[in-house]
Design an enzyme around this catalytic site. Structure first.
Site, PDB file in Angstrom:
ATOM      1  N   LYS A  36       0.846  -1.334  -0.179  1.00  0.00           N
ATOM      2  CA  LYS A  36      -0.033   0.187  -0.234  1.00  0.00           C
ATOM      3  C   LYS A  36       0.736   1.354  -0.130  1.00  0.00           C
ATOM      4  O   LYS A  36       1.869   0.670   0.903  1.00  0.00           O
ATOM      5  CB  LYS A  36      -0.863   0.188   1.317  1.00  0.00           C
ATOM      6  CG  LYS A  36      -0.163  -0.215   2.964  1.00  0.00           C
ATOM      7  CD  LYS A  36      -1.133  -0.569   3.329  1.00  0.00           C
ATOM      8  CE  LYS A  36      -0.306  -0.209   5.126  1.00  0.00           C
ATOM      9  NZ  LYS A  36      -1.204  -1.528   5.983  1.00  0.00           N
ATOM     10  N   TYR A 260      14.446  30.347   8.085  1.00  0.00           N
ATOM     11  CA  TYR A 260      12.974  31.165   8.765  1.00  0.00           C
ATOM     12  C   TYR A 260      13.221  31.145   9.718  1.00  0.00           C
ATOM     13  O   TYR A 260      13.415  30.246  10.842  1.00  0.00           O
ATOM     14  CB  TYR A 260      11.678  30.230   8.198  1.00  0.00           C
ATOM     15  CG  TYR A 260      11.004  30.089   7.030  1.00  0.00           C
ATOM     16  CD1 TYR A 260      11.158  31.717   6.844  1.00  0.00           C
ATOM     17  CD2 TYR A 260      11.072  29.473   6.151  1.00  0.00           C
ATOM     18  CE1 TYR A 260      10.060  31.956   4.893  1.00  0.00           C
ATOM     19  CE2 TYR A 260      11.081  29.132   4.576  1.00  0.00           C
ATOM     20  CZ  TYR A 260      11.046  29.980   4.293  1.00  0.00           C
ATOM     21  OH  TYR A 260      10.027  30.705   2.914  1.00  0.00           O
TER      22      TYR A 260
HETATM   23  C1  LIG Z   1      -0.004  -2.533   6.712  1.00  0.00           C
HETATM   24  C2  LIG Z   1      -0.648  -3.738   7.083  1.00  0.00           C
HETATM   25  C3  LIG Z   1       0.408  -4.751   6.980  1.00  0.00           C
HETATM   26  C4  LIG Z   1       1.604  -4.466   6.663  1.00  0.00           C
HETATM   27  O1  LIG Z   1       2.482  -4.186   8.733  1.00  0.00           O
HETATM   28  P1  LIG Z   1       4.148  -4.042   8.854  1.00  0.00           P
HETATM   29  O2  LIG Z   1       3.577  -3.580  10.089  1.00  0.00           O
HETATM   30  O3  LIG Z   1       4.408  -2.967   7.818  1.00  0.00           O
HETATM   31  O4  LIG Z   1       4.584  -5.359   8.084  1.00  0.00           O
HETATM   32  C5  LIG Z   1      -0.153  -6.007   7.713  1.00  0.00           C
HETATM   33  N1  LIG Z   1      -1.787  -6.001   7.522  1.00  0.00           N
HETATM   34  C6  LIG Z   1      -2.570  -5.096   6.862  1.00  0.00           C
HETATM   35  C7  LIG Z   1      -3.771  -5.138   7.942  1.00  0.00           C
HETATM   36  C8  LIG Z   1      -2.413  -3.593   7.497  1.00  0.00           C
HETATM   37  O5  LIG Z   1      -2.606  -2.577   6.716  1.00  0.00           O
END
Ligand SMILES: *Cc1c(COP(=O)(O)O)cnc(C)c1O
Length: 368
Positions: A36, A260
């Site tokens: 993702k 800044y």
């Molecule tokens: C993002 C996500 C993962 C992966 O988690 P990590 O800690 O990056 O391994 C696994 N399962 C779901 C449902 C997620 O949303």
């Protein structure tokens, strides 16, 4: 895309991490990378060719990410962790047509997936997500049995798997994770051939009893530890290095200031370099006056406020630095002061947030 900012993504680091994680989960457990947010900011364009041959499917957040994977030509298992919502419901027709596995978390979602299956005239494949204690998405444990029953009654929706997600598998105290595991086991029906999965990176590393027949790996695959509190250590290789070039070098007298708010005062005659990266590129503003970049292998402290597209670093102690010299903004050495993990600590956040933010403006290239 800023061509002068480069994220070098290491294929060999990814291969190393996958091999190490496979070793951990054993040969009978499927490895499903979570990709993702454009592979947590590391870039699907560069990582797809590396990952596609090494993994047993992909997990994405949105239907659009799932369909994009099919457009790349991926023919295997794709799990969509979120549903289609609101005015996007028609995208569910495409998900069914493209054999993308959707997540069911409620009877409303089930009805809408079923309607899509009917419209398309094909079976919809679904995994049921159960909320075993995270308090986020997923059907409550108490209603899971009924929802499983409802799916079994439908001719055009096939229950292929059941999963849950841990809230705190990355903590040293595994009490709540094990309670969640217990809840999860309590709703697993005797049906054969179901894909059962619960483990994220932290659980995959620390809790072998959560592996079932698939693990969903995000952060560890990209080479970062999910937290500092894991019980087991693994040799993970961060896959990303971010580089820039100095675009200006100047002298600032003792007592002079920069940035800044003129928050940074130089306590000696100094040389500073301007690096063309800022918070608009995902380099957190809260790293102002805290982080370092590296030039010629030496630390150059970030001085004053990080701007939207540039920041100032102190190069007084680094000899012969000139315009055009390479700046290592993020190091792939986990021990380096400018590693993702160390910057996350300095920024008071987690490695995930650091890498996701760097995904947008920076050109990604695959190396080795
Ligand atoms: C993002 C996500 C993962 C992966 O988690 P990590 O800690 O990056 O391994 C696994 N399962 C779901 C449902 C997620 O949303």
């Amino acid at each position: 895309m800023k061509n002068y900012l480069t994220a070098s993504i290491s294929a060999s680091a990814i291969r190393h991490n996958i091999a190490a994680l496979r070793q951990r989960i054993g040969p009978d457990v499927r490895l499903c990378p979570v990709v993702k947010d454009d592979c947590y900011g590391h870039g699907m364009d560069v990582l797809y060719p590396v990952l596609s041959g090494l993994v047993d499917g992909f997990a994405v957040a949105s239907p659009h990410e799932a369909l994009a994977l099919r457009r790349r030509g991926y023919k295997g298992f794709i799990l969509c962790l979120l549903s289609a919502y609101f005015d996007e419901l028609e995208v569910q027709d495409d998900l069914v047509r493209q054999s993308i596995t959707q997540t069911v978390m409620s009877s409303t979602a089930l009805a809408s997936i079923r309607a899509a299956a009917e419209r398309v005239g094909e079976m919809a494949q679904v995994h049921l997500k159960v909320d075993t204690g995270m308090g986020r998405l997923g059907v409550p444990v108490s209603q899971a049995g009924d929802l499983i029953g409802s799916i079994h009654e439908l001719a055009d929706v096939e229950l292929m798997g059941i999963y849950t997600h841990f809230a705190s598998a990355d903590e040293a105290d595994k009490t709540t994770a094990l309670q969640q595991l217990h809840q999860f086991k309590s709703i697993i029906p005797p049906t054969k051939n179901l894909m059962l999965h619960a483990a994220n990176s932290a659980a995959a590393i620390d809790l072998p009893e959560t592996h079932f027949n698939m693990v969903r790996l995000g952060i560890a695959l990209y080479g970062y530890r999910p937290s500092d509190a894991l019980l087991h250590t693994m040799e993970l290789k961060p896959c990303m290095e971010v580089g820039a070039k100095l675009i200006a070098v100047k002298h600032i007298r003792k007592g002079g200031r920069s940035g800044y708010g003129l928050t940074h005062e130089y306590t000696r005659d100094s040389r500073v370099g301007i690096v063309p990266i800022g918070y608009g590129d995902g380099y957190f503003r809260c790293l102002s006056d805290r982080a370092v970049v590296r030039i010629k292998g030496m630390n150059a402290p970030v001085c004053g406020q990080v701007s939207m597209d540039q920041m100032t670093v102190d190069i007084t102690d680094i000899p012969a630095v000139k315009v055009g010299d390479e700046v290592e903004v993020i190091s792939s050495d986990p021990q380096a002061p400018n590693s993702v993990e160390n910057l996350a600590r300095l920024a008071g956040t987690i490695p995930y947030e650091i890498t996701c933010h760097l995904g947008h403006n920076i050109r990604h290239v695959l190396v080795d």
